[in-house]
Design an enzyme around this catalytic site. Structure first.
Site, PDB file in Angstrom:
ATOM      1  CB  CYS A   1       2.367  -6.015   4.136  1.00 47.22           C
ATOM      2  SG  CYS A   1       4.009  -5.947   4.881  1.00 47.22           S
ATOM      3  CG  ASP A   2      -0.234  -3.036   3.121  1.00 50.50           C
ATOM      4  OD1 ASP A   2      -0.405  -2.312   4.113  1.00 50.50           O
ATOM      5  OD2 ASP A   2       0.762  -2.941   2.402  1.00 50.50           O
ATOM      6  CE  LYS A   3      -6.099  -2.856   2.147  1.00 42.88           C
ATOM      7  NZ  LYS A   3      -4.804  -2.443   2.727  1.00 42.88           N
TER       8      LYS A   3
ATOM      9  CD  GLU B   1      -4.528   2.201   2.845  1.00 45.49           C
ATOM     10  OE1 GLU B   1      -4.826   1.185   3.478  1.00 45.49           O
ATOM     11  OE2 GLU B   1      -3.358   2.630   2.733  1.00 45.49           O
TER      12      GLU B   1
ATOM     13  CB  SER C   1      -2.614   4.461   5.491  1.00 47.95           C
ATOM     14  OG  SER C   1      -1.544   3.876   6.187  1.00 47.95           O
TER      15      SER C   1
ATOM     16  CB  CYS D   1       5.074  -0.009   8.217  1.00 51.07           C
ATOM     17  SG  CYS D   1       5.458   0.158   6.465  1.00 51.07           S
TER      18      CYS D   1
ATOM     19  CG  ASP E   1      -2.134  -0.904   1.030  1.00 58.52           C
ATOM     20  OD1 ASP E   1      -2.095  -1.733   0.105  1.00 58.52           O
ATOM     21  OD2 ASP E   1      -3.096  -0.795   1.807  1.00 58.52           O
TER      22      ASP E   1
END
Length: 558
Positions: free
Chosen positions: A119-121, A446, A472, A192, A78
Site C-alpha cells: 500500500c501507499d508509500k 493528500e 489520493s 484498496c 493513508d
C-alpha cells in the site's frame, strides 16, 4: 558472493557465531543469503496478512537452496491517516522505508532481495531503497482487495465512503445508507480495490519488469496470489548471484518509460508522478516532469478503473487480461512508444513476455480504436501558477476540461474542510488549498477529504480544486495538485486572494491566474510567510531537506 563479507574466513568467526545463534548450520554458509523485506503491520488492511506471505516465501527459498532473512519496514495507511495530523507523516514515511531497506541490506551484505509491499508509500519506498543497494531484486505485492457491494447491489470502494461523508453532510443519503456504505466498502484484506496509489504502483512494478505478471491485479488472499509468491521466491533463488538481474539493470530508462506508458493507459494515481521522479533519481535515470506530456500525447487511455469508473475494479482488470493485455494492446497499435526490448526479471524481454497476452473483455480493457481518450490519463500543467509544473489526473475529470472561476483561498486542508462544510465553496469557484506542499505542510498531505466532500455534495463537476499538496489515488474531479513552486517557497499560489480569476485548460496544459504582473509584484512586497510551528523533530528535518514536488519531493542533501 556478496555475503562472503560476513561469513567467510577465520576473521569472520564472530559473525558466523552470531549467525549460528539464529539457527544456521555449516552448510548454510555456502548458500546465497536473501533478504526478505516485509511490510507486515496490523493496522493496514493490505498488510495484516503479509507475515503469512513471508512464511510462504521463506519456505520456498529454503527449498530452493538459499537462506532467507526476513526484516520489516514501517508502514502508514493513508486512508487511516487521512483528515488529521497523521497525514503529515505519510509521504515522509517513504524516505524512512527507503533508508531501512538500504540500512539492513548493506549492514548485513545480503546477496539478493525480495520485497513484499502493498500500500501507499511502501512500494515506492522499497523501490528507492532497493535501487541504492543494487542487488538482484524481485517485488511481489500483497495484492488488491475485492470491491465492496452495498445492500442495493452497487459495487463500491473506499473512495465511495469518503464521498458518502459529503453526501451525508448535505443530507443526500440517510444514516442507514451511510452506515451500509461504510460497512460494505472494504470487504477483505488487500490494497484498496480501485486504481488508487497502491495498485497504481504495484501495476507499474509489473510494467517495469521488476515483478512477475499478475503482480498488480491478482486478488489478495487468493490461491493464485500464493502461487505468485512461490514463483517469485523460486526466481529470486535462480538469479541471486546473477549480476544481469541487479535492480538497476531492470529499472532502466526503458523500464521507466514503459511504466509511464502504462500509467497513462490505465489512468493511474497522480502520486505516481511524484514517486516515479524519486525512483528515477535513485536509478540514475533521467526523467523530467516536462517529458510526461509527450508520453501522454502518444498513449491512448484504454482502461478506466474506479474511482474514474465506479463499475470497474482491479479484479475486473485481471479477468480481462491484466496489465499484460493493456501493454499488448498498446504495443500492437502504438508500439513505438513502448520499449519492447526492455529486460524483465524473468530473463525475457518485454516483447517475449507479451507474446501471448490479449484482451479478454473489451468492455473492461478497450481497444485503442475505442479508447476513452486518445491521450493518457495524467497531464502536467504549466503557467504563472505553476512555473515548475503541477499534476492532474485527467482520467478522473467528470466535467469540462476547461474551467474558469473565482478563487476561494484556504491556508490549510483543515481550514478548507471547515469552509466546504459551511458552504463557502460554491458552483463555479476554484477552491485553493495552500501551505500543504512538501515544505509547507510539512509532508504534502493528500486532499482526499476536501475533494470527496465536494463530490458528495454534488459540486464535483462544477468546482475546481488546486493545491500545492497532493491527492489520493481515490480522488476524482478537476483536481490539480503538486503545484510548484509551492506557497512555502514563494510560489504564486501563496499570493492569491479570494476573487482572483483562475483559468485551467487541460488540453492546452495550462493553469493561469489572471492577475497582472504589477499586482503580483505589489503582493510580493507586502507578503509575509505565515509561520507554522512544527513540533516534530523528524518533520522539521524533513522540511529542511525536502525538494519540491517537481523533483519528486526527495530529501536533497546537495
Amino acid at each position: 558472493m556478496r555475503s562472503d563479507a560476513i561469513k567467510k574466513g577465520h576473521l569472520r568467526a564472530p559473525n558466523r557465531s552470531l549467525l549460528r545463534a539464529c539457527g544456521l548450520k555449516d552448510e548454510d554458509f555456502d548458500k546465497p543469503f536473501i533478504g526478505v523485506a516485509n511490510s507486515y503491520i496490523d493496522i493496514i488492511p493490505g498488510h495484516y496478512f503479509l507475515n503469512d506471505y513471508a512464511k510462504i516465501i521463506k519456505d520456498e527459498i529454503r527449498k530452493n537452496g538459499c537462506v532467507p532473512f526476513e526484516f520489516n519496514t514501517i508502514g502508514v495507511d493513508d486512508g487511516i491517516a487521512m483528515g488529521h495530523e497523521g497525514m503529515l507523516y505519510s509521504l515522509p514515511s517513504r524516505e524512512l522505508i527507503a533508508n531501512s531497506i538500504e540500512t539492513v541490506m548493506n549492514a548485513h551484505q545480503l546477496d539478493a532481495l525480495i520485497c513484499i509491499p502493498n500500500c501507499d508509500k511502501i512500494t515506492p519506498g522499497m523501490l528507492m531503497g532497493a535501487l541504492r543497494v543494487n542487488v538482484p531484486t524481485i517485488f511481489v505485492s500483497g495484492g488488491p482487495m475485492a470491491s465492496g457491494v452495498t445492500k442495493k447491489g452497487e459495487k463500491i470502494s473506499l473512495s465511495s465512503v469518503f464521498e458518502a461523508v459529503g453526501a451525508y453532510e448535505s443530507k443526500k443519503i440517510s444514516e442507514e445508507e451511510f452506515k451500509d456504505i461504510e460497512c460494505s466498502a472494504c470487504p477483505s484484506g488487500g490494497s484498496c480495490s480501485g486504481m488508487f496509489t497502491a495498485n497504481s504502483m504495484n501495476t507499474l512494478c509489473e510494467a517495469m519488469g521488476i515483478a512477475l505478471e499478475g503482480n498488480g491485479t491478482i486478488l489478495a488472499l487468493s490461491k493464485e496470489r500464493e502461487e505468485l509468491l512461490r514463483k517469485a521466491a523460486r526466481r529470486i533463488c535462480e538469479i541471486a548471484l546473477d549480476e544481469r538481474f541487479k535492480i538497476r539493470n531492470i529499472i532502466t530508462q526503458k523500464a521507466v518509460r514503459n511504466a509511464m506508458v502504462v500509467d497513462m493507459a490505465m489512468g493511474g494515481s497522480s502520486n505516481t508522478v511524484l514517486h516515479m521522479l524519486a525512483i528515477s533519481r535513485e536509478a540514475g535515470v533521467a526523467l523530467d516532469i516536462k517529458d510526461l506530456n509527450f508520453i501522454s500525447s502518444k498513449v491512448a487511455h484504454i482502461a478506466k478503473i474506479a474511482p474514474s469508473l465506479n463499475s470497474v475494479y482491479m479484479d475486473d482488470i485481471h479477468k480481462a487480461g491484466g496489465v499484460s493485455a493493456v501493454m499488448a494492446e498498446i504495443s500492437s497499435r502504438q508500439g513505438h512508444i513502448l520499449e519492447l526490448d526492455a529486460l524483465t526479471i524473468t530473463g525475457e524481454s518485454l516483447k517475449e513476455r507479451l507474446k501471448n497476452a490479449k484482451i479478454k473483455d473489451e468492455n473492461i480493457i478497450r481497444k485503442v480504436d475505442n479508447a476513452y481518450s486518445k491521450v493518457g490519463g495524467l497531464a502536467i500543467l504549466f503557467g504563472n501558477l505553476a512555473k515548475q509544473g503541477c499534476v492532474i489526473k485527467t482520467a478522473g475529470i467528470i466535467g469540462e476540461r476547461k474551467f474558469k472561476g473565482k478563487a476561494v483561498c484556504f491556508n490549510s486542508q483543515d481550514e478548507a474542510i471547515k469552509g466546504i462544510i459551511k458552504g463557502k465553496v460554491q458552483k463555479g469557484n476554484v477552491c485553493v488549498i495552500r501551505y500543504e506542499g512538501p515544505k509547507g505542510g510539512p509532508g504534502m498531505q493528500e486532499m482526499l477529504s476536501p475533494t470527496s466532500l465536494l463530490m458528495g455534495m454534488g459540486l464535483g463537476a462544477d468546482v475546481a480544486l488546486i493545491t500545492d499538496g497532493r491527492f489520493s489515488g481515490a480522488t476524482r474531479g478537476l483536481s490539480v495538485g503538486h503545484i510548484s513552486p509551492e506557497a512555502a517557497e514563494g510560489g504564486l499560489i501563496g499570493l492569491l486572494k479570494d476573487g482572483d480569476e483562475i483559468e485551467i485548460d487541460v488540453d492546452a496544459y495550462t493553469i493561469h491566474a489572471n492577475v497582472s504582473e504589477e499586482e503580483i509584484a505589489k503582493r510580493k512586497k507586502e507578503f509575509a510567510l505565515p509561520q507554522k510551528e512544527v513540533s516534530s523533530r523528524w518533520l522539521r528535518m524533513y522540511q529542511k531537506l525536502v525538494s519540491n514536488a517537481s523533483k519528486g519531493a526527495v530529501l536533497d542533501m546537495e
